[in-house]
Design a protein around this motif. Structure first.
Motif, PDB file in Angstrom:
ATOM      1  N   ARG A 216      -3.695  10.125   7.756  1.00 33.91           N
ATOM      2  CA  ARG A 216      -4.897  10.010   6.933  1.00 33.91           C
ATOM      3  C   ARG A 216      -4.629  10.433   5.491  1.00 33.91           C
ATOM      4  NH1 ARG A 216      -9.164   8.498   9.773  1.00 33.91           N
ATOM      5  NH2 ARG A 216      -9.160   8.784  12.032  1.00 33.91           N
ATOM      6  N   GLU A 217      -3.676  11.322   5.289  1.00 34.50           N
ATOM      7  CA  GLU A 217      -3.298  11.755   3.943  1.00 34.50           C
ATOM      8  C   GLU A 217      -1.812  11.504   3.753  1.00 34.50           C
ATOM      9  OE1 GLU A 217      -5.394  12.843   1.694  1.00 34.50           O
ATOM     10  OE2 GLU A 217      -7.145  12.864   3.046  1.00 34.50           O
ATOM     11  N   LEU A 218      -1.445  10.948   2.602  1.00 32.09           N
ATOM     12  CA  LEU A 218      -0.044  10.653   2.327  1.00 32.09           C
ATOM     13  C   LEU A 218       0.583  11.779   1.527  1.00 32.09           C
ATOM     14  CD1 LEU A 218       2.385   8.728   2.354  1.00 32.09           C
ATOM     15  CD2 LEU A 218       1.495   7.731   0.237  1.00 32.09           C
ATOM     16  N   ASN A 219       1.623  12.382   2.115  1.00 28.24           N
ATOM     17  CA  ASN A 219       2.425  13.369   1.401  1.00 28.24           C
ATOM     18  C   ASN A 219       3.641  12.619   0.852  1.00 28.24           C
ATOM     19  OD1 ASN A 219       4.122  15.386   0.533  1.00 28.24           O
ATOM     20  ND2 ASN A 219       3.828  16.702   2.318  1.00 28.24           N
ATOM     21  N   GLU A 220       3.629  12.347  -0.456  1.00 33.34           N
ATOM     22  CA  GLU A 220       4.685  11.514  -1.034  1.00 33.34           C
ATOM     23  C   GLU A 220       6.047  12.192  -0.993  1.00 33.34           C
ATOM     24  OE1 GLU A 220       3.663   9.885  -4.792  1.00 33.34           O
ATOM     25  OE2 GLU A 220       1.956   8.760  -3.993  1.00 33.34           O
ATOM     26  N   GLU A 221       6.089  13.442  -0.595  1.00 31.92           N
ATOM     27  CA  GLU A 221       7.363  14.139  -0.410  1.00 31.92           C
ATOM     28  C   GLU A 221       8.228  13.425   0.621  1.00 31.92           C
ATOM     29  OE1 GLU A 221       8.824  18.214   1.799  1.00 31.92           O
ATOM     30  OE2 GLU A 221       6.928  18.274   0.707  1.00 31.92           O
ATOM     31  N   VAL A 222       7.576  12.720   1.566  1.00 30.41           N
ATOM     32  CA  VAL A 222       8.333  12.037   2.614  1.00 30.41           C
ATOM     33  C   VAL A 222       9.238  10.961   2.020  1.00 30.41           C
ATOM     34  CG1 VAL A 222       6.581  10.272   3.125  1.00 30.41           C
ATOM     35  CG2 VAL A 222       8.142  11.007   4.919  1.00 30.41           C
ATOM     36  N   TYR A 263       4.968  14.525   8.935  1.00 29.14           N
ATOM     37  CA  TYR A 263       4.241  13.862   7.856  1.00 29.14           C
ATOM     38  C   TYR A 263       3.176  12.892   8.357  1.00 29.14           C
ATOM     39  CZ  TYR A 263       8.080  15.708   5.080  1.00 29.14           C
ATOM     40  OH  TYR A 263       8.992  16.544   4.474  1.00 29.14           O
ATOM     41  N   VAL A 264       3.029  12.734   9.677  1.00 24.29           N
ATOM     42  CA  VAL A 264       2.073  11.763  10.216  1.00 24.29           C
ATOM     43  C   VAL A 264       1.319  12.371  11.388  1.00 24.29           C
ATOM     44  CG1 VAL A 264       3.444   9.770   9.485  1.00 24.29           C
ATOM     45  CG2 VAL A 264       3.815  10.748  11.757  1.00 24.29           C
ATOM     46  N   GLU A 265       0.180  11.757  11.733  1.00 16.77           N
ATOM     47  CA  GLU A 265      -0.602  12.225  12.890  1.00 16.77           C
ATOM     48  C   GLU A 265      -0.317  11.406  14.152  1.00 16.77           C
ATOM     49  OE1 GLU A 265      -3.142  11.572   9.928  1.00 16.77           O
ATOM     50  OE2 GLU A 265      -2.054  13.353   9.304  1.00 16.77           O
ATOM     51  N   LYS A 266       0.010  10.126  13.959  1.00 19.55           N
ATOM     52  CA  LYS A 266       0.326   9.248  15.086  1.00 19.55           C
ATOM     53  C   LYS A 266       1.714   8.677  14.855  1.00 19.55           C
ATOM     54  CE  LYS A 266      -4.291   7.602  16.416  1.00 19.55           C
ATOM     55  NZ  LYS A 266      -5.072   6.376  16.717  1.00 19.55           N
ATOM     56  N   LEU A 267       2.483   8.549  15.935  1.00 22.75           N
ATOM     57  CA  LEU A 267       3.868   8.100  15.770  1.00 22.75           C
ATOM     58  C   LEU A 267       4.313   7.296  16.988  1.00 22.75           C
ATOM     59  CD1 LEU A 267       6.779  10.143  14.341  1.00 22.75           C
ATOM     60  CD2 LEU A 267       7.038   9.186  16.622  1.00 22.75           C
ATOM     61  N   LEU A 268       5.097   6.266  16.716  1.00 24.16           N
ATOM     62  CA  LEU A 268       5.763   5.547  17.803  1.00 24.16           C
ATOM     63  C   LEU A 268       7.112   5.024  17.325  1.00 24.16           C
ATOM     64  CD1 LEU A 268       5.290   2.392  16.938  1.00 24.16           C
ATOM     65  CD2 LEU A 268       3.218   2.580  18.287  1.00 24.16           C
ATOM     66  N   ILE A 269       7.968   4.692  18.290  1.00 22.36           N
ATOM     67  CA  ILE A 269       9.310   4.181  18.014  1.00 22.36           C
ATOM     68  C   ILE A 269       9.330   2.684  18.299  1.00 22.36           C
ATOM     69  CG2 ILE A 269      11.775   4.414  18.503  1.00 22.36           C
ATOM     70  CD1 ILE A 269      10.466   6.941  17.436  1.00 22.36           C
ATOM     71  N   GLU A 270       9.829   1.906  17.340  1.00 21.90           N
ATOM     72  CA  GLU A 270      10.003   0.469  17.527  1.00 21.90           C
ATOM     73  C   GLU A 270      11.451   0.171  17.899  1.00 21.90           C
ATOM     74  OE1 GLU A 270       7.457  -2.460  14.927  1.00 21.90           O
ATOM     75  OE2 GLU A 270       8.567  -1.064  13.660  1.00 21.90           O
ATOM     76  N   TYR A 271      11.639  -0.858  18.703  1.00 24.13           N
ATOM     77  CA  TYR A 271      12.971  -1.306  19.094  1.00 24.13           C
ATOM     78  C   TYR A 271      13.151  -2.749  18.653  1.00 24.13           C
ATOM     79  CZ  TYR A 271      13.129   2.915  21.887  1.00 24.13           C
ATOM     80  OH  TYR A 271      13.121   4.227  22.276  1.00 24.13           O
ATOM     81  N   PHE A 272      14.107  -2.996  17.760  1.00 27.29           N
ATOM     82  CA  PHE A 272      14.360  -4.339  17.262  1.00 27.29           C
ATOM     83  C   PHE A 272      15.430  -4.986  18.140  1.00 27.29           C
ATOM     84  CE2 PHE A 272      13.376  -1.831  13.305  1.00 27.29           C
ATOM     85  CZ  PHE A 272      12.042  -2.204  13.267  1.00 27.29           C
ATOM     86  N   GLU A 273      14.978  -5.635  19.202  1.00 30.56           N
ATOM     87  CA  GLU A 273      15.883  -6.213  20.177  1.00 30.56           C
ATOM     88  C   GLU A 273      16.179  -7.676  19.826  1.00 30.56           C
ATOM     89  OE1 GLU A 273      17.290  -4.428  22.293  1.00 30.56           O
ATOM     90  OE2 GLU A 273      16.054  -2.631  22.274  1.00 30.56           O
ATOM     91  N   PRO A 274      17.403  -8.163  20.094  1.00 31.92           N
ATOM     92  CA  PRO A 274      17.771  -9.545  19.738  1.00 31.92           C
ATOM     93  C   PRO A 274      16.838 -10.604  20.304  1.00 31.92           C
ATOM     94  CG  PRO A 274      19.736  -8.294  20.307  1.00 31.92           C
ATOM     95  CD  PRO A 274      18.561  -7.407  20.619  1.00 31.92           C
ATOM     96  N   ALA A 275      16.390 -10.430  21.541  1.00 31.88           N
ATOM     97  CA  ALA A 275      15.518 -11.447  22.148  1.00 31.88           C
ATOM     98  C   ALA A 275      14.191 -11.537  21.405  1.00 31.88           C
ATOM     99  CB  ALA A 275      15.272 -11.123  23.618  1.00 31.88           C
ATOM    100  N   PHE A 276      13.684 -10.394  20.952  1.00 35.16           N
ATOM    101  CA  PHE A 276      12.427 -10.396  20.212  1.00 35.16           C
ATOM    102  C   PHE A 276      12.642 -10.978  18.811  1.00 35.16           C
ATOM    103  CE2 PHE A 276      11.286  -7.715  23.662  1.00 35.16           C
ATOM    104  CZ  PHE A 276       9.914  -7.794  23.764  1.00 35.16           C
ATOM    105  N   LYS A 277      13.783 -10.686  18.219  1.00 28.16           N
ATOM    106  CA  LYS A 277      14.082 -11.266  16.900  1.00 28.16           C
ATOM    107  C   LYS A 277      14.106 -12.791  16.981  1.00 28.16           C
ATOM    108  CE  LYS A 277      17.518 -11.540  13.217  1.00 28.16           C
ATOM    109  NZ  LYS A 277      17.039 -12.852  12.897  1.00 28.16           N
ATOM    110  N   GLU A 278      14.710 -13.336  18.012  1.00 27.23           N
ATOM    111  CA  GLU A 278      14.767 -14.795  18.176  1.00 27.23           C
ATOM    112  C   GLU A 278      13.363 -15.378  18.298  1.00 27.23           C
ATOM    113  OE1 GLU A 278      17.291 -15.689  21.458  1.00 27.23           O
ATOM    114  OE2 GLU A 278      19.055 -14.730  20.561  1.00 27.23           O
ATOM    115  N   MET A 279      12.494 -14.714  19.059  1.00 27.04           N
ATOM    116  CA  MET A 279      11.120 -15.197  19.199  1.00 27.04           C
ATOM    117  C   MET A 279      10.383 -15.138  17.871  1.00 27.04           C
ATOM    118  SD  MET A 279       9.670 -13.871  22.876  1.00 27.04           S
ATOM    119  CE  MET A 279      10.223 -12.171  22.693  1.00 27.04           C
TER     120      MET A 279
END
Length: 305
Positions: A216-222, A263-279
């Protein structure tokens, strides 16, 4: 495919940022660098890890940008992603795990169809959240246009977005137009500020992980703290900000995520997998022409796919 050397890739990106559409010989002469060295780098990386794409003013064409996070069971991830990437209004789909376990997506919706977003997302999951996303810093401009061009311009936007260095002869062939007509159409997009310019795009397959954080608030230090990483910031009107940080799975994920989570309240990890890139790539190559009605009268419904 060769593994990229980041110094070489960043050098080529810097050169193409300065000369996005010029020939390699002209670039070499202007910069006083060896043409054959530049060509070796170009042949090594261009079209594999880096391309030049156009910057489209989607607001002028009446499109709003959104991010969404959907809960999807592991056994349905691929099936759901395939269905979503058949929808041209969806721009990216990636597996993601954190405050939602399933998929993270970005998508566009025509300004007059924003009331259909819940119905669209509920086709893929009964547990989701989404946010409108704007460029950082946010100007507060909420004036959206509409699609007013012929269908041929949708094809042209796809070509320029995918590879703006496509030769004009090839562009004219794909449009079924003469070279002067193709040049006129490109110039019109620039003059009417639908295309705002051209920029090199480093492909996501340089990285294989990403961290998305909502705050909700951006700490530009990040931005300073993680300056050695590629990191982007967007504004979520009515909520706050979204930060996306890209890295390699070879790095210590645990310690980096713990540090970033401050620096955030909600967080998740993304996975850039080749099969998804092709799609995603298949979807992106012709998404504008699938969004726009062939008579040029406007967009299809986001529920049609």
């Amino acid at each position: 495919m060769v593994d990229p050397m980041m110094e070489e890739l960043e050098f080529l990106a810097e050169i193409l940022n300065k000369y996005p559409l010029e020939s390699l010989k002209k670039i070499a002469k202007s910069e006083g660098i060896d043409y054959y060295r530049l060509k070796r780098l170009y042949d090594k990386y261009y079209g594999k890890y880096l391309t030049v794409g156009c910057i489209i003013n989607i607001k002028k064409l009446g499109l709003r940008s959104f991010v969404a996070f959907l809960s999807v069971s592991p056994d349905r991830l691929m099936e759901t992603a395939v269905r979503m990437t058949q929808n041209p209004f969806v721009t990216y789909v990636n597996p993601a795990f954190g405050f939602k376990n399933g998929l993270s997506i970005t998508f566009h919706a025509p300004d007059d169809q924003k009331d259909r977003i819940d119905e669209m997302l509920s086709k893929y999951s009964d547990d989701y959240e989404y946010y409108e996303a704007r460029a950082y810093p946010y100007s507060g401009d909420d004036n959206f246009g509409r699609w007013y061009l012929s269908y041929d311009y949708a094809i042209l936007l796809d070509i320029l977005k995918w590879d703006a260095r496509t030769p004009i002869t090839e562009i004219a062939r794909r449009l079924g137009k003469s070279r002067p007509t193709a040049r006129y159409m490109i110039n019109r997009l620039l003059e009417e500020e639908i295309v705002l310019g051209f920029t090199p795009l480093i492909d996501m397959n340089v990285h294989d992980r990403g961290v998305i954080g909502l705050t909700r608030e951006l700490n530009e230090e990040v931005l300073e703290r993680f300056r050695e990483y590629e990191i982007s910031v967007g504004v979520l009107p009515g909520y706050g900000y979204i930060l996306e940080w890209f890295f390699s799975s070879k790095e210590d994920l645990g310690s980096k995520v713990l540090e970033f989570s401050n620096y955030v309240e909600k967080l998740l990890i993304e996975y850039f997998e080749p099969a998804f890139k092709e799609m995603n790539d298949r979807n992106l190559k012709n998404r504008h022409q699938r969004m726009v009605k062939k008579d040029g009268s406007g967009y299809h419904s986001i529920l049609d796919f």
